[in-house]
Motif scaffolding. Structure first.
Motif, PDB file in Angstrom:
ATOM      1  N   TRP A 100      -5.914  -6.849   6.142  1.00 45.73           N
ATOM      2  CA  TRP A 100      -5.350  -8.559   5.242  1.00 45.73           C
ATOM      3  C   TRP A 100      -3.788  -8.021   5.483  1.00 45.73           C
ATOM      4  CZ3 TRP A 100      -7.975  -6.328   0.616  1.00 45.73           C
ATOM      5  CH2 TRP A 100      -9.738  -6.250   0.658  1.00 45.73           C
ATOM      6  N   ASP A 101      -3.062  -7.944   6.599  1.00 44.78           N
ATOM      7  CA  ASP A 101      -2.035  -7.545   6.268  1.00 44.78           C
ATOM      8  C   ASP A 101      -0.916  -7.422   5.762  1.00 44.78           C
ATOM      9  OD1 ASP A 101      -2.262  -7.979   9.529  1.00 44.78           O
ATOM     10  OD2 ASP A 101      -1.977 -10.317   9.003  1.00 44.78           O
ATOM     11  N   VAL A 102      -1.953  -6.479   5.117  1.00 45.73           N
ATOM     12  CA  VAL A 102      -0.436  -5.784   3.473  1.00 45.73           C
ATOM     13  C   VAL A 102      -0.103  -4.704   4.043  1.00 45.73           C
ATOM     14  CG1 VAL A 102      -1.284  -4.129   0.994  1.00 45.73           C
ATOM     15  CG2 VAL A 102      -3.294  -6.336   2.375  1.00 45.73           C
ATOM     16  N   ASP A 103       1.654  -4.929   3.214  1.00 48.08           N
ATOM     17  CA  ASP A 103       2.284  -3.544   3.438  1.00 48.08           C
ATOM     18  C   ASP A 103       1.849  -2.174   3.411  1.00 48.08           C
ATOM     19  OD1 ASP A 103       5.537  -3.175   4.286  1.00 48.08           O
ATOM     20  OD2 ASP A 103       5.025  -2.554   2.126  1.00 48.08           O
ATOM     21  N   GLU A 104       2.546  -1.525   4.158  1.00 50.38           N
ATOM     22  CA  GLU A 104       2.490  -0.128   3.705  1.00 50.38           C
ATOM     23  C   GLU A 104       2.803   0.261   2.847  1.00 50.38           C
ATOM     24  OE1 GLU A 104       1.081   2.142   6.395  1.00 50.38           O
ATOM     25  OE2 GLU A 104       0.487   0.533   8.243  1.00 50.38           O
ATOM     26  N   GLU A 105       3.835  -0.001   2.217  1.00 50.36           N
ATOM     27  CA  GLU A 105       3.837   0.724   0.987  1.00 50.36           C
ATOM     28  C   GLU A 105       3.264  -0.313  -0.356  1.00 50.36           C
ATOM     29  OE1 GLU A 105       7.398  -0.159  -2.255  1.00 50.36           O
ATOM     30  OE2 GLU A 105       7.976   0.316   0.267  1.00 50.36           O
ATOM     31  N   VAL A 106       2.332  -1.399  -0.261  1.00 48.30           N
ATOM     32  CA  VAL A 106       1.726  -1.539  -1.455  1.00 48.30           C
ATOM     33  C   VAL A 106       0.044  -0.908  -0.240  1.00 48.30           C
ATOM     34  CG1 VAL A 106       0.181  -3.742  -1.588  1.00 48.30           C
ATOM     35  CG2 VAL A 106       2.615  -3.875  -1.038  1.00 48.30           C
ATOM     36  N   GLN A 107      -0.475  -0.640   0.250  1.00 51.67           N
ATOM     37  CA  GLN A 107      -1.446  -0.070   0.589  1.00 51.67           C
ATOM     38  C   GLN A 107      -1.282   1.840   0.042  1.00 51.67           C
ATOM     39  OE1 GLN A 107      -2.207   0.306   4.825  1.00 51.67           O
ATOM     40  NE2 GLN A 107      -1.583  -1.466   5.966  1.00 51.67           N
ATOM     41  N   GLN A 108       0.150   2.311   0.424  1.00 53.06           N
ATOM     42  CA  GLN A 108      -0.374   4.049  -0.554  1.00 53.06           C
ATOM     43  C   GLN A 108      -0.940   3.628  -1.758  1.00 53.06           C
ATOM     44  OE1 GLN A 108       0.236   6.238   1.655  1.00 53.06           O
ATOM     45  NE2 GLN A 108       0.142   7.896  -0.292  1.00 53.06           N
ATOM     46  N   ARG A 109       0.344   2.159  -2.564  1.00 50.30           N
ATOM     47  CA  ARG A 109       0.060   2.780  -3.541  1.00 50.30           C
ATOM     48  C   ARG A 109      -1.198   1.915  -4.577  1.00 50.30           C
ATOM     49  NH1 ARG A 109       4.875  -0.543  -3.904  1.00 50.30           N
ATOM     50  NH2 ARG A 109       4.520  -1.868  -3.957  1.00 50.30           N
ATOM     51  N   VAL A 110      -2.142   1.028  -3.371  1.00 50.91           N
ATOM     52  CA  VAL A 110      -3.553   0.880  -4.027  1.00 50.91           C
ATOM     53  C   VAL A 110      -4.430   1.639  -3.917  1.00 50.91           C
ATOM     54  CG1 VAL A 110      -5.194  -0.394  -3.459  1.00 50.91           C
ATOM     55  CG2 VAL A 110      -3.369  -1.730  -3.722  1.00 50.91           C
ATOM     56  N   VAL A 111      -4.127   2.818  -2.996  1.00 52.72           N
ATOM     57  CA  VAL A 111      -5.200   3.913  -2.370  1.00 52.72           C
ATOM     58  C   VAL A 111      -4.710   5.645  -3.223  1.00 52.72           C
ATOM     59  CG1 VAL A 111      -5.519   5.716  -0.630  1.00 52.72           C
ATOM     60  CG2 VAL A 111      -5.403   3.721   0.189  1.00 52.72           C
ATOM     61  N   SER A 112      -3.243   5.096  -3.894  1.00 50.73           N
ATOM     62  CA  SER A 112      -3.393   6.437  -4.896  1.00 50.73           C
ATOM     63  C   SER A 112      -3.781   6.166  -6.060  1.00 50.73           C
ATOM     64  CB  SER A 112      -1.494   6.565  -4.942  1.00 50.73           C
ATOM     65  OG  SER A 112      -0.668   7.074  -3.855  1.00 50.73           O
ATOM     66  N   TYR A 113      -3.823   4.900  -6.157  1.00 54.97           N
ATOM     67  CA  TYR A 113      -4.406   4.180  -8.028  1.00 54.97           C
ATOM     68  C   TYR A 113      -5.479   4.685  -8.114  1.00 54.97           C
ATOM     69  CZ  TYR A 113      -6.353   0.964 -11.066  1.00 54.97           C
ATOM     70  OH  TYR A 113      -7.217   0.678 -12.282  1.00 54.97           O
ATOM     71  N   LEU A 114      -6.641   4.198  -6.427  1.00 56.05           N
ATOM     72  CA  LEU A 114      -7.883   4.085  -5.741  1.00 56.05           C
ATOM     73  C   LEU A 114      -8.196   5.217  -6.135  1.00 56.05           C
ATOM     74  CD1 LEU A 114      -8.678   1.371  -3.457  1.00 56.05           C
ATOM     75  CD2 LEU A 114      -9.369   1.233  -5.667  1.00 56.05           C
TER      76      LEU A 114
END
Length: 152
Positions: free
Chosen positions: A34-48
């Protein structure tokens, strides 16, 4: 396609995780596509992970259970599939150690009995070789195969 906000990504992934077991690698791959920024990916995975939408050990248990019961995969094939999903060796080994050897052998026994009926062979040696090759291709180890075939 427009760039999704962090909240939209989070909403889509939490809905996906609520429907079934997934691992962090699968979530990262989706976000990468989905071309999500690396920083956002890390935050989302941490939240999950923090909110227990994803849990590597729980995912591993479900994966092992499904692959042994429904796909009739052996230990090696399951290990390789989990390794490809970036699950840690320790988690994989811990979960696979929980599998009862008798259940594992029984799965292979049924698989070999079914395969034996369809194998065309001129000699017992040829039949046995084809069954061993088949079991190896399904990810079973030679020691378990020989035990089930009666050579222990």
């Amino acid at each position: 396609m427009r760039q999704q906000t962090e909240q939209e990504v989070l909403k889509r992934l939490t809905a996906l995780c609520a429907r079934g077991e997934h691992c962090a690698y699968e979530m990262r791959e989706k976000m990468r596509r989905w071309d999500v920024d690396e920083e956002v990916q890390q935050r989302v995975v941490s939240y999950l992970e923090q909110h227990h939408f994803i849990d590597e050990e729980r995912y591993c248990r479900a994966f092992v259970s499904d692959k042994l019961a429904y796909n009739k995969w052996g230990r090696r094939k399951v290990e390789q599939a989990l390794y490809a999903k970036r699950i840690s060796r320790e988690t994989i080994n811990r979960v696979l150690e929980e599998v009862e050897p008798a259940d594992y052998e029984e799965t292979l026994r049924h698989l070999l009995e079914a395969k034996s009926r369809s194998v065309k062979a001129e000699t017992d040696y040829e039949r046995r070789t084809k069954l061993i090759r088949f079991a190896l291709s399904r990810g079973f180890t030679m020691d378990v195969i020989l035990k089930v075939l009666g050579d222990d």
